[in-house]
Design a protein around this motif. Structure first.
Motif, short mmCIF file in Angstrom:
data_model
loop_
_atom_site.label_atom_id
_atom_site.label_comp_id
_atom_site.label_asym_id
_atom_site.label_seq_id
_atom_site.Cartn_x
_atom_site.Cartn_y
_atom_site.Cartn_z
N ASP A 52 0.82 -1.21 0.00
CA ASP A 52 0.00 0.00 0.00
C ASP A 52 0.86 1.26 0.00
N LYS A 53 1.91 1.26 0.80
CA LYS A 53 2.80 2.42 0.86
C LYS A 53 3.49 2.65 -0.48
N GLU A 54 3.95 1.57 -1.09
CA GLU A 54 4.62 1.69 -2.39
C GLU A 54 3.66 2.19 -3.46
N ILE A 55 2.45 1.67 -3.47
CA ILE A 55 1.45 2.13 -4.45
C ILE A 55 1.13 3.60 -4.21
N ALA A 56 0.99 4.00 -2.95
CA ALA A 56 0.70 5.40 -2.63
C ALA A 56 1.84 6.30 -3.11
N LEU A 110 -0.25 -11.68 -4.87
CA LEU A 110 -0.44 -11.33 -3.47
C LEU A 110 -1.28 -10.07 -3.27
N LEU A 111 -1.66 -9.43 -4.35
CA LEU A 111 -2.37 -8.16 -4.24
C LEU A 111 -3.84 -8.34 -3.92
N MET A 112 -4.35 -7.42 -3.13
CA MET A 112 -5.78 -7.36 -2.85
C MET A 112 -6.46 -6.73 -4.08
N SER A 146 5.99 -3.42 -12.73
CA SER A 146 6.02 -4.85 -13.04
C SER A 146 6.57 -5.69 -11.89
N ARG A 147 7.21 -5.08 -10.93
CA ARG A 147 7.81 -5.82 -9.81
C ARG A 147 6.82 -6.20 -8.71
N ARG A 170 -4.90 -4.13 -6.88
CA ARG A 170 -4.84 -4.43 -8.32
C ARG A 170 -5.47 -3.30 -9.13
N ALA A 171 -6.58 -2.78 -8.62
CA ALA A 171 -7.27 -1.69 -9.33
C ALA A 171 -6.40 -0.43 -9.34
#
Length: 81
Positions: free
Chosen positions: A7-11, A42-44, A36-37, A48-49
């Motif tokens: 979540d932190k990385e996506i944010a 494992l994603l919720m 791509s990494r 993914r969205a």
């Protein structure tokens, strides 16, 4: 990578993607590699969205970058080098 780390990385990427452009020093391929990494299995669903939106934003930037590259001039024969 834990759920919270992801979540932190996506944010972070969402923040950065709001700032990047085709003129940046860091190439768009770098950001594509970062996306791509992620361990897709494992994603919720919400993660993914969010990643799908980032990938779409990156594709849009890549398309606009391709439009900025001028085509080589035509030869006298009407062909391109």
């Amino acid at each position: 990578m834990s759920y919270h780390d992801i979540d932190k990385e996506i944010a972070h990427l969402e923040f950065v993607f709001g700032k990047i452009s085709t003129n940046d020093r860091i190439p768009l391929s770098y950001w594509s590699n970062r996306l791509s990494r992620f361990p897709k299995t494992l994603l919720m669903p919400t993660q993914r969205a969010r990643l799908a939106r980032l990938e779409a934003a990156l594709r849009s930037l890549e398309k606009s970058a391709q439009k900025l590259v001028p085509e080589p001039p035509m030869r006298a024969t009407g062909t391109r080098p």
